[in-house]
Every structure is written in C-alpha cells, then in structure tokens.
Motif scaffolding. Structure first.
Motif, PDB file in Angstrom:
ATOM      1  N   TYR A   1       0.382   6.351  -4.417  1.00 50.57           N
ATOM      2  CA  TYR A   1      -0.864   6.450  -4.737  1.00 50.57           C
ATOM      3  C   TYR A   1      -1.683   7.708  -4.534  1.00 50.57           C
ATOM      4  O   TYR A   1      -1.819   8.144  -3.302  1.00 50.57           O
ATOM      5  CB  TYR A   1      -1.993   6.061  -5.353  1.00 50.57           C
ATOM      6  CG  TYR A   1      -1.608   4.760  -6.540  1.00 50.57           C
ATOM      7  CD1 TYR A   1      -0.959   4.745  -7.662  1.00 50.57           C
ATOM      8  CD2 TYR A   1      -0.927   3.195  -6.082  1.00 50.57           C
ATOM      9  CE1 TYR A   1      -0.642   3.233  -8.220  1.00 50.57           C
ATOM     10  CE2 TYR A   1      -0.960   1.849  -6.419  1.00 50.57           C
ATOM     11  CZ  TYR A   1      -0.003   2.395  -7.651  1.00 50.57           C
ATOM     12  OH  TYR A   1       0.103   1.282  -8.592  1.00 50.57           O
ATOM     13  N   SER A   2      -1.843   8.704  -5.401  1.00 54.18           N
ATOM     14  CA  SER A   2      -2.849   9.837  -5.004  1.00 54.18           C
ATOM     15  C   SER A   2      -4.177   9.338  -3.709  1.00 54.18           C
ATOM     16  O   SER A   2      -4.766   7.975  -4.058  1.00 54.18           O
ATOM     17  CB  SER A   2      -3.390  10.186  -6.597  1.00 54.18           C
ATOM     18  OG  SER A   2      -4.187   9.912  -7.029  1.00 54.18           O
TER      19      SER A   2
ATOM     20  N   ALA B   1      -8.836   6.072  -2.555  1.00 52.25           N
ATOM     21  CA  ALA B   1      -9.920   5.640  -2.176  1.00 52.25           C
ATOM     22  C   ALA B   1     -10.647   4.272  -2.905  1.00 52.25           C
ATOM     23  O   ALA B   1     -11.966   4.019  -2.632  1.00 52.25           O
ATOM     24  CB  ALA B   1     -10.953   6.926  -2.044  1.00 52.25           C
ATOM     25  N   ILE B   2     -10.522   4.777  -4.290  1.00 51.43           N
ATOM     26  CA  ILE B   2     -10.865   3.196  -4.453  1.00 51.43           C
ATOM     27  C   ILE B   2     -10.381   2.512  -4.443  1.00 51.43           C
ATOM     28  O   ILE B   2     -11.145   1.041  -3.968  1.00 51.43           O
ATOM     29  CB  ILE B   2     -11.016   3.695  -6.649  1.00 51.43           C
ATOM     30  CG1 ILE B   2     -11.978   5.264  -6.234  1.00 51.43           C
ATOM     31  CG2 ILE B   2     -12.064   2.537  -7.197  1.00 51.43           C
ATOM     32  CD1 ILE B   2     -11.539   5.346  -7.829  1.00 51.43           C
ATOM     33  N   GLN B   3      -9.360   1.667  -5.170  1.00 50.07           N
ATOM     34  CA  GLN B   3      -8.509   0.968  -4.586  1.00 50.07           C
ATOM     35  C   GLN B   3      -7.633   0.065  -3.269  1.00 50.07           C
ATOM     36  O   GLN B   3      -7.207  -0.461  -3.503  1.00 50.07           O
ATOM     37  CB  GLN B   3      -7.769   0.834  -6.181  1.00 50.07           C
ATOM     38  CG  GLN B   3      -8.185   0.622  -6.929  1.00 50.07           C
ATOM     39  CD  GLN B   3      -7.660   0.074  -8.387  1.00 50.07           C
ATOM     40  OE1 GLN B   3      -6.640  -0.983  -7.998  1.00 50.07           O
ATOM     41  NE2 GLN B   3      -7.938   0.177  -9.303  1.00 50.07           N
ATOM     42  N   GLY B   4      -7.937   1.360  -2.215  1.00 49.69           N
ATOM     43  CA  GLY B   4      -7.390   1.159  -1.159  1.00 49.69           C
ATOM     44  C   GLY B   4      -8.097  -0.265  -0.795  1.00 49.69           C
ATOM     45  O   GLY B   4      -8.844  -0.557  -0.466  1.00 49.69           O
TER      46      GLY B   4
ATOM     47  N   GLU C   1      -5.881   8.411   5.602  1.00 48.71           N
ATOM     48  CA  GLU C   1      -5.451   9.473   6.452  1.00 48.71           C
ATOM     49  C   GLU C   1      -4.246   9.041   6.373  1.00 48.71           C
ATOM     50  O   GLU C   1      -3.490  10.365   7.489  1.00 48.71           O
ATOM     51  CB  GLU C   1      -6.072   9.349   7.970  1.00 48.71           C
ATOM     52  CG  GLU C   1      -7.247   9.256   7.651  1.00 48.71           C
ATOM     53  CD  GLU C   1      -8.035  10.997   8.064  1.00 48.71           C
ATOM     54  OE1 GLU C   1      -6.742  11.751   7.496  1.00 48.71           O
ATOM     55  OE2 GLU C   1      -9.058  11.070   8.244  1.00 48.71           O
ATOM     56  N   GLY C   2      -3.077   8.202   6.040  1.00 54.24           N
ATOM     57  CA  GLY C   2      -1.775   8.314   6.490  1.00 54.24           C
ATOM     58  C   GLY C   2      -1.619   7.292   7.755  1.00 54.24           C
ATOM     59  O   GLY C   2      -0.445   8.051   8.113  1.00 54.24           O
ATOM     60  N   GLY C   3      -2.399   6.823   8.331  1.00 52.26           N
ATOM     61  CA  GLY C   3      -1.818   6.191   9.886  1.00 52.26           C
ATOM     62  C   GLY C   3      -1.245   4.315   9.401  1.00 52.26           C
ATOM     63  O   GLY C   3      -1.268   4.068   8.747  1.00 52.26           O
ATOM     64  N   VAL C   4      -1.181   4.353  10.748  1.00 55.54           N
ATOM     65  CA  VAL C   4      -0.590   3.002  10.879  1.00 55.54           C
ATOM     66  C   VAL C   4      -1.496   1.793  10.815  1.00 55.54           C
ATOM     67  O   VAL C   4      -0.870   0.868  10.835  1.00 55.54           O
ATOM     68  CB  VAL C   4       0.876   2.752  11.998  1.00 55.54           C
ATOM     69  CG1 VAL C   4       1.994   3.498  11.862  1.00 55.54           C
ATOM     70  CG2 VAL C   4      -0.442   3.025  13.433  1.00 55.54           C
ATOM     71  N   GLY C   5      -2.776   2.272  11.277  1.00 54.46           N
ATOM     72  CA  GLY C   5      -3.696   1.106  11.503  1.00 54.46           C
ATOM     73  C   GLY C   5      -5.012   2.086  12.103  1.00 54.46           C
ATOM     74  O   GLY C   5      -4.960   2.899  11.938  1.00 54.46           O
TER      75      GLY C   5
END
Ligand SMILES: *Cc1c(COP(=O)(O)O)cnc(C)c1O
Length: 425
Positions: A5-6, A11-14, A74-78
């Motif tokens: 998703y964008s 930011a809202i649903q993550g 951020e697109g990170g693993v954790g």
C-alpha cells in the motif's frame, strides 16, 4: 498488513490489525508483565527459542504496534521503540561499538547528538571524528580507520537544514565495511526513506513529527536488514557465539534481523531505555496523520520561506525548498514531496533575534520543534548553548540565528504574526 500500500495508507492502517471482536483502535497494554502457564514455555522465551512478551523492558504489544507501523513506513525488517531520540542513538552506538572504537559523524548534527558523541561517549572510550557535510569523498575517507564502526548523518540537519547525500555517504560507509546510520527525524519516512538510498539503520526522535502533537517523548531504531554483518570484518560479535544466549550466533540464528534483535535482546535488556506503553500508544496515534501533516507543514514552510527571502531585516535564510538554497538539488532528489516544516534564519545580532522572538504572539517560544503548532527558538542560547563558539560555527549556528518550526495553522495567520514582529525591530 501488506506492505505494497502507499505510505498514506500504511501510516493509518499499518502496525495493528485486529482479529475478530478486537478493538478497531490499537489498545494500550499497560502492564509490565505477561502471564504464562508453563515453566518450559517461559524458559524457551528466555533462550530466544520462542517469541512472546514477558517483560515490558524488552517488548510490549502497544509499543510493538508503533514499531511495526514505523518499520513498515521506512521499509525495514524491524524497529525498537525507545524512551527518547537520544536513547535511540545511544542504543545504536551501544549495539555497534565498544571502548576503543570510533564513530564517523557529520559536524552539523542535532546539539544533543553532538554532546553525546563529543563528551559522554568519550568517557566510555568511544571517540568521534567529525567531518563537514560538504566534504569530498577523499576528505572523508582520509579519516576512516579499522576502528570506525558507523557513519552517522541526518537526512535534514537540525538546525542548519543541510541535506545529506545519503547515496554517496552509504557508498563510503560500505567501502569501509560499516553501516550508514541516518537520523531521519526531520524528514520522516513520508518525505524521505533513507533505506531506498542505501542507509542501513535509521533512528528517530518520535518526540517530533511522528508523535506530531508534542505529547509523547520517544524514539525508534529501525533496521533495513541489508547490512552484511558476516561479510564485514568489524562485527565479529554478531557472528561469533554469544555467551549470554546459549552461545547462539546472531547472524546464523536471525539472518538479516541480527542487528535489531541483538539491539533488543542484549542492549535494551541491559540499558533499559524502553518506550512506555502510553507513549507507544500516543505515538502510534500521531503517526496515523503523518502524511497529511507533513504535506501541510511543507507547504506552509515554503510559503513562509518565500516571504522571508524578500525581507531586508533578515541576514541569511535556510530552507532547502528555496531555489536559492545550495541544497535545492539534493532536496529535489531526497525530499521531492516537500522539505518539511523547519526554517532557520538570522538577524544581525543576538539582541535583534531576541527582540523578534519577543514580538511574536501566535508563534510560541518553546524548546521543541516539529509539532502541529508554530514554534520558534534561539539555538545559540537554548538547544546548542553547551557548544563552544568554535563548535557553534562548525554546526553553522550564528548568534543571531532563529529556528522557526512552521505548524499546520492557516498560513496567513502565521505570516501576519511574523510581519508584525518584524515591524517591531
Ligand atoms: C530532538 C532530536 C533528537 C533527540 O530526540 P529526543 O527525543 O529529544 O531525545 C535527535 N535528533 C534530532 C534531529 C532531533 O531533532
């Protein structure tokens, strides 16, 4: 949550995804401890053989929702939530360095980071070599030794607003087998994602735009999962057996999450700089509106910077969204959606700066930046007052400099306040 998703949607649903019958909004799990019914299960948790919560110093579900949301953005693993931004920086250093090691850092960093690197870490035997943000590759490389364990930069520097050429610096860091650590506080993942340009670790002061409302102190460490700890000759303790965890090798057991897990299991365990559940909850809530806020902060700031550019009482003006800024091209590359809400400008003297600040009504004088309200502060007598004259100069801070954090109020009201205060001096 799927990651394709964008950013606006994530930011809202993550982060928090409720099961049947659970609250739609992330709940606050305000508990230090978690119950189990089998001694063996708890033993497995301690041995890192199973995953689960057992004590909030190590992990808490509410903080976990915020960690997961930010890692997704951020697109990170954790990610790990910490008690403040300072705690996030300290946790990264403690995970990567020991006495005798060195840090390479830009000299235009946030004042608190400068103090930590220059004085406090030195007492622990970890020293920092500072280099100008505009230094050439050769000048930077001349400073690097086998002892350097990380290269530290800020995407958008506080308060000088220089933009870091992350791609260039990550290449230099990698050529010397160390990770590039980026403080992404002022940009936020909505405006810039440093991992897309080769950064390895990100830290945040979530006390700023991520919370966004000036209600919760906090920080985060985020791991890209991309740095090869096994290949580097500098991080043997990530690869060799760890005597505090049944002699497991972190890289062998946890693969590309070795850094973020070791930061939590060893150094969060020992230093205890955890984000509180309440602050995790508030930060998670704040992050939901990150995208709309950052658009408005950037839009307002650009309009105000354009107004200030024509004002003769102002000596110098820094905003990377202005075409006249030496960082304009880097801004278009790293912050194309907007250049965030902070503007620095200077008056001819410390006194004039203070007169201007005292003449403001709507824009408030507080030691904070990057929340919904417009704020101003005077770095030389506040955030950076512990630096020497020489350090101030290196950090690009002259005594007449003020730092304006543009809020998301109606821009005409902010401009009127500025015009009135300028008229008074
Ligand atoms: C505020 C700030 C920090 C420190 O964060 P705290 O949450 O105040 O500890 C670090 N880096 C930058 C860029 C900041 O603005």
């Amino acid at each position: 949550m799927k990651r394709d998703y964008s950013l606006e949607t994530l930011a809202i649903q993550g982060g928090f995804s409720p099961e049947d019958g659970e609250s739609r909004v992330a709940p606050i799990i305000q508990s230090t401890t978690f119950q189990y019914h089998s001694a063996e299960k708890v033993a497995n948790l301690f041995a890192l053989e199973e995953e689960g919560y057992f004590y909030t110093r190590l992990a808490n579900p509410t903080v976990g929702f915020a960690e997961e949301k930010l890692a997704t953005l951020e697109g990170g693993v954790g990610a790990i939530g910490t008690s403040s931004g300072q705690a996030a920086t300290s946790l990264v250093v403690f995970t990567l360095c020991q006495a005798g090691d060195r840090i390479l850092a830009h000299s235009n960093l946030y004042g608190g980071t400068m103090n930590l690197f220059t004085h406090t870490l030195k007492r622990l035997g970890i020293e920092t070599d500072f280099v100008n943000i505009d230094a050439t590759d050769e000048e930077i490389e001349a400073l690097i030794t086998d002892k350097h364990k990380l290269f530290f930069t800020e995407t958008l520097a506080n308060p000088g607003l220089e933009i870091s050429d992350i791609e260039r610096f990550s290449k230099i860091a990698h050529d010397h087998e160390m990770p590039l650590v980026v403080d992404n506080t002022f940009a936020t993942p909505y405006l810039c994602r440093p991992f897309d340009f080769g950064a390895d670790i990100i830290i945040h002061s979530s006390s700023k735009y991520l919370d966004g409302h000036a209600v919760a102190l906090g920080g985060f460490v985020v791991d890209s999962g991309n740095f090869d700890w096994e290949k580097s000759s500098k991080f043997k303790d990530f690869v060799e057996p760890d005597p505090t965890y049944n002699d497991i090798s972190f890289t062998e057991t946890f693969g590309n999450s070795a850094f973020i897990l070791r930061a939590r299991t060893n150094y969060m365990r020992d230093y205890g700089v955890m984000m509180s559940p309440m602050n995790g909850w508030l930060t998670n809530l704040g992050m939901e509106t990150l995208a709309v806020r950052m658009d408005r902060h950037s839009e307002n700031a650009l309009k105000i910077a354009e107004f200030l550019e024509g004002e003769e009482k102002i000596q110098s003006l820094k905003y990377p969204g202005l075409k006249s800024s030496p960082y304009y091209d880097l801004a278009q590359k790293y912050l194309p959606k907007g250049q965030s809400g902070v503007i620095s400008f200077s008056f001819e003297s410390r006194e004039k700066a203070q007169e201007f600040i005292d003449g403001l009504e709507l824009i408030s004088l507080v030691v904070h930046v990057a929340d919904v309200r417009s704020h101003i502060l005077h770095p030389a007598s506040m955030t950076h007052s512990q630096l020497t004259e020489k350090e101030l100069e290196e950090a690009g801070i002259d005594p007449g400099l003020v730092r304006l954090s543009v809020g998301i109020e109606k821009v005409e009201d902010i401009l009127d306040d500025i015009k009135k205060a300028l008229g008074n001096i």
